[in-house]
Design an enzyme around this catalytic site. Structure first.
Site, PDB file in Angstrom:
ATOM      1  N   ASP A 128       0.824  -1.211   0.000  1.00 19.49           N
ATOM      2  CA  ASP A 128       0.000   0.000   0.000  1.00 19.49           C
ATOM      3  C   ASP A 128       0.865   1.271   0.000  1.00 19.49           C
ATOM      4  O   ASP A 128       2.016   1.239   0.437  1.00 19.49           O
ATOM      5  CB  ASP A 128      -0.900  -0.025   1.247  1.00 19.49           C
TER       6      ASP A 128
ATOM      7  N   ARG B  41      -5.714  -2.389   8.199  1.00 20.14           N
ATOM      8  CA  ARG B  41      -6.889  -3.155   7.768  1.00 20.14           C
ATOM      9  C   ARG B  41      -6.423  -4.333   6.925  1.00 20.14           C
ATOM     10  O   ARG B  41      -5.322  -4.304   6.385  1.00 20.14           O
ATOM     11  CB  ARG B  41      -7.781  -2.284   6.851  1.00 20.14           C
TER      12      ARG B  41
ATOM     13  N   HIS C 284       2.809   3.714  -8.816  1.00 17.15           N
ATOM     14  CA  HIS C 284       2.591   2.297  -9.133  1.00 17.15           C
ATOM     15  C   HIS C 284       3.814   1.721  -9.852  1.00 17.15           C
ATOM     16  O   HIS C 284       4.213   0.584  -9.627  1.00 17.15           O
ATOM     17  CB  HIS C 284       1.348   2.117 -10.009  1.00 17.15           C
TER      18      HIS C 284
ATOM     19  N   LEU D 163      12.033 -19.477  -4.495  1.00 17.98           N
ATOM     20  CA  LEU D 163      10.886 -18.706  -3.999  1.00 17.98           C
ATOM     21  C   LEU D 163       9.671 -18.845  -4.915  1.00 17.98           C
ATOM     22  O   LEU D 163       9.799 -18.753  -6.131  1.00 17.98           O
ATOM     23  CB  LEU D 163      11.269 -17.213  -3.913  1.00 17.98           C
TER      24      LEU D 163
HETATM   25  C1  V0D Z   1       0.852  -1.617  -8.538  1.00 20.79           C
HETATM   26  C2  V0D Z   1       2.531  -2.124  -6.019  1.00 20.79           C
HETATM   27  C3  V0D Z   1       3.939  -6.140 -10.238  1.00 20.79           C
HETATM   28  C4  V0D Z   1       1.062  -2.360  -6.082  1.00 20.79           C
HETATM   29  C5  V0D Z   1       3.325  -2.937  -7.003  1.00 20.79           C
HETATM   30  C6  V0D Z   1      -2.203  -5.644 -12.155  1.00 20.79           C
HETATM   31  C7  V0D Z   1       0.287  -1.633  -7.157  1.00 20.79           C
HETATM   32  C8  V0D Z   1       3.136  -2.462  -8.421  1.00 20.79           C
HETATM   33  C9  V0D Z   1       2.852  -6.798 -10.782  1.00 20.79           C
HETATM   34  C10 V0D Z   1       2.855  -8.134 -11.363  1.00 20.79           C
HETATM   35  C11 V0D Z   1       1.391  -3.816  -9.588  1.00 20.79           C
HETATM   36  C12 V0D Z   1       1.707  -8.917 -11.356  1.00 20.79           C
HETATM   37  C13 V0D Z   1       1.718 -10.204 -11.885  1.00 20.79           C
HETATM   38  C14 V0D Z   1       2.882 -10.700 -12.404  1.00 20.79           C
HETATM   39  C15 V0D Z   1       4.025  -9.960 -12.437  1.00 20.79           C
HETATM   40  C16 V0D Z   1       4.011  -8.675 -11.916  1.00 20.79           C
HETATM   41  C17 V0D Z   1       1.768  -5.941 -10.585  1.00 20.79           C
HETATM   42  C18 V0D Z   1      -0.378  -5.089 -10.570  1.00 20.79           C
HETATM   43  C19 V0D Z   1       0.053  -3.968  -9.921  1.00 20.79           C
HETATM   44  C20 V0D Z   1      -1.833  -5.194 -10.857  1.00 20.79           C
HETATM   45  F1  V0D Z   1       2.901 -11.957 -12.898  1.00 20.79           F
HETATM   46  N1  V0D Z   1       3.563  -4.978  -9.753  1.00 20.79           N
HETATM   47  N2  V0D Z   1       2.244  -4.835  -9.948  1.00 20.79           N
HETATM   48  N3  V0D Z   1       0.468  -6.088 -10.904  1.00 20.79           N
HETATM   49  N4  V0D Z   1       1.792  -2.662  -8.910  1.00 20.79           N
END
Ligand code: V0D
Length: 255
Positions: free
Chosen positions: A35, A209, A52, A146
């Site tokens: 978060d 939360r 993000h 991992l």
């Molecule tokens: C945005 C912080 C990696 C949270 C981290 C679709 C919010 C960066 C992935 C990721 C997001 C997901 C699957 C995968 C490889 C990488 C990711 C989302 C958001 C939402 F196989 N970061 N990340 N996916 N954020």
């Protein structure tokens, strides 16, 4: 009890000389609510999506740190079933992150024996996102390091409802007796059927939360809330969280 025993020998825990965390109590499954990405960006006068993106880069750093520490499973809450309510542009950007992340980091993670997985509602993800994460999972399925487990389009209540529905269907078809439904049988219908419950949950950015994350699986998990926004959360912060976890475990053992 037997289910998680399988994990004990899955990965040799590397122990770094001089490190102050204790190898025998390294949590085998760590879950993180990542978060504070939007707030991190806003604080810097940047658009939320920049946060993000910074958060995405941090996923790589923390995953590699977790792999080095001998953590077996890292489950990251990347996108909830509630996140669809965000502005369309932001959702579109977020749905491009898995592909970008995998394009940049998958080779490195695969080389380091990391297994990529995802869990969540399969309906609803854009096909391009779905394809990217499924391909990464397939490509790394045989890796024994991992388990990097992304919760995507995930909702804890939805997971519980679909488990109840699958059990009800089996009872209706006569392949399951209702009296045979117990906690062990129920948990077999969850996305985490083959994983032990998290030992430690970390939520960044000071919110306290669960936000519909792993409602069943967190029943006995140690919860740690840190003030730091996710893009600023470092491997050192992860180590500190594990030290806190170990202190709590030690106190518990002393009772
Ligand atoms: C945005 C912080 C990696 C949270 C981290 C679709 C919010 C960066 C992935 C990721 C997001 C997901 C699957 C995968 C490889 C990488 C990711 C989302 C958001 C939402 F196989 N970061 N990340 N996916 N954020």
């Amino acid at each position: 009890m037997m289910r998680w025993m399988r994990w004990a020998s899955r990965l040799k825990r590397r122990w770094i000389k001089g490190e102050d965390t204790k190898p025998h109590t390294i949590p085998q499954h760590v879950a993180i609510i990542m978060d504070g990405n939007g707030r991190w960006a806003t604080l810097r006068g940047m658009p939320r999506i920049a946060g993000h993106h910074a958060g995405m880069k941090n996923v790589r750093d923390i995953a590699l740190a977790a792999n080095d520490m001998g953590i077996h499973i890292l489950t990251l809450y990347a996108f909830s079933t509630e996140n669809w309510r965000r502005p369309k542009d932001e959702v579109e950007f977020l749905m491009g992150l898995p592909e970008e992340f995998l394009h940049i980091y998958l080779d490195e993670l695969a080389e380091k024996n990391v297994q990529v997985r995802w869990m969540g509602k399969s309906n609803g993800l854009p096909p391009h996102t779905r394809r990217a994460v499924d391909e990464a999972a397939e490509k790394t399925a045989q890796n024994t390091g991992l388990i990097l487990n992304f919760a995507l389009n995930y909702g804890g209540r939805h997971e519980l409802v679909q488990a109840a529905r699958k059990l009800a269907e089996k009872v209706a078809r006569g392949t399951l007796k209702s009296e045979d439904i117990d906690e062990a049988r129920f948990s077999e219908e969850l996305y985490t059927a083959d994983l032990p419950d998290p030992d430690l949950l970390i939520r960044t950015s000071g919110e306290m939360r669960l936000s519909n994350f792993l409602l069943w699986q967190l029943a006995y998990t140690e919860l740690i809330f840190v003030e730091r926004y996710w893009p600023d959360f470092t491997p050192e912060d992860l180590k500190q969280a594990i030290l806190t976890y170990q202190t709590r475990k030690r106190r518990f053992g002393a009772l």
